[in-house]
Design a protein around this motif. Sequence first.
Motif: not given
Length: 367
Positions: A155-158, A163-168, A182-189, A191-193
């Motif tokens: 759940d920690i961004d790069e 994340t919230d900036a690149i999507v829009p 979009v690829d999350g690469n196992s990045g989120f719980s 809830k966050r996903a």
Amino acid sequence: MKIAKLETFTNEFVGFVRVTADTGDTGWGQVSTYNADITCRIFHRQVAPHALGKAALDFDDLNDRICEKEHKYPGSYLLRALAGLDTALWDLRGKVEGKPIVELIGGRPGKLRAYASSMKRDITPEDEARRFLELRDTFGFDAFKFRVGAECGRDIDEWPGRTDAIVPTVCRALGDGVAKLVDGNSGFSPKRAIEVGRLLEAEGVSHFEEPCPYWEPEQTREVADALAIDVAGGEQDCDLAWWKQMIKLRPVDVVQPDVMYMGGLTRTLRVTKMAADAGLPCTPHAANLGLVTMCTMHLLGAIPNAGKYLEFSIEGDDYYPWQRGLFLGDPYRIEDGKATIPDAPGWGVEIDPAWLDRAEYAVSEIR
């Protein structure tokens, strides 16, 4: 026709395999990329001894026998090595029969819609959008995939807020009429996903890959159940028994086996059949321009449950310097956003002899 000799040509990143039959016919394959020098040692220790002297053209059961002989080593490295044998034997068969692999497995050469797949997270949203637009205008891509979160990021961004900036930013720059992945690469719980997934839905993204740790399929299923967009995964999974369980659980809407991680085309075809029987489409993982993407092209040209597009890495020498000079010519030419499955026998590519000359060499053969 029997397998008489198995040779490897490798560096740290890429390992090619040449099989020679007792008739003198040859075929080329590749072990999976990264730590390929280690994989090739495993190839000669744990794969080649079981293959030498065996049938060269009827090798479906040989894959199983090797795994059974090495049953105490069921992990990824053995299968990454097995991929070198399997892909080389398919190439040999194609050349002996004078047919491209796609025809051997029931399809035909043609064009495949490709999505431009970004591997980068160290890129700003604005720069990612800019290079996507350049690729659209230059090569005609109409589908793009970018990265969110951090790889296995908990759940920690790069970096904060990326994340919230690149999507829009990316989605609005590309506009309508373009497929956005979009690829999350196992990045989120979970809830966050789900939170990220709601953002993706709002911005017109249609594909959310590996949102949660891939080894926790129940988490991924929770996300898939909560979202309207496709959730995809499976690139890391290489065990056939696990694939049976995963498809039964149905944590994803789209399966993504990797031909090289799986142990070659033969075992990957078994996964695509399982998925087809379950009504699931298959968009394989093909994250570089080694042989894996060519194998995937032939696969997608033949299976009935092929997904909407081919994954096509857009990273060049700055990201994948080891891709330079692997093949003669340009087997991965993109025109109007499409790649072309070769109609030449076998895989339809030729490895650059200059690359082979620089590689570390080893051989196993019948004496």
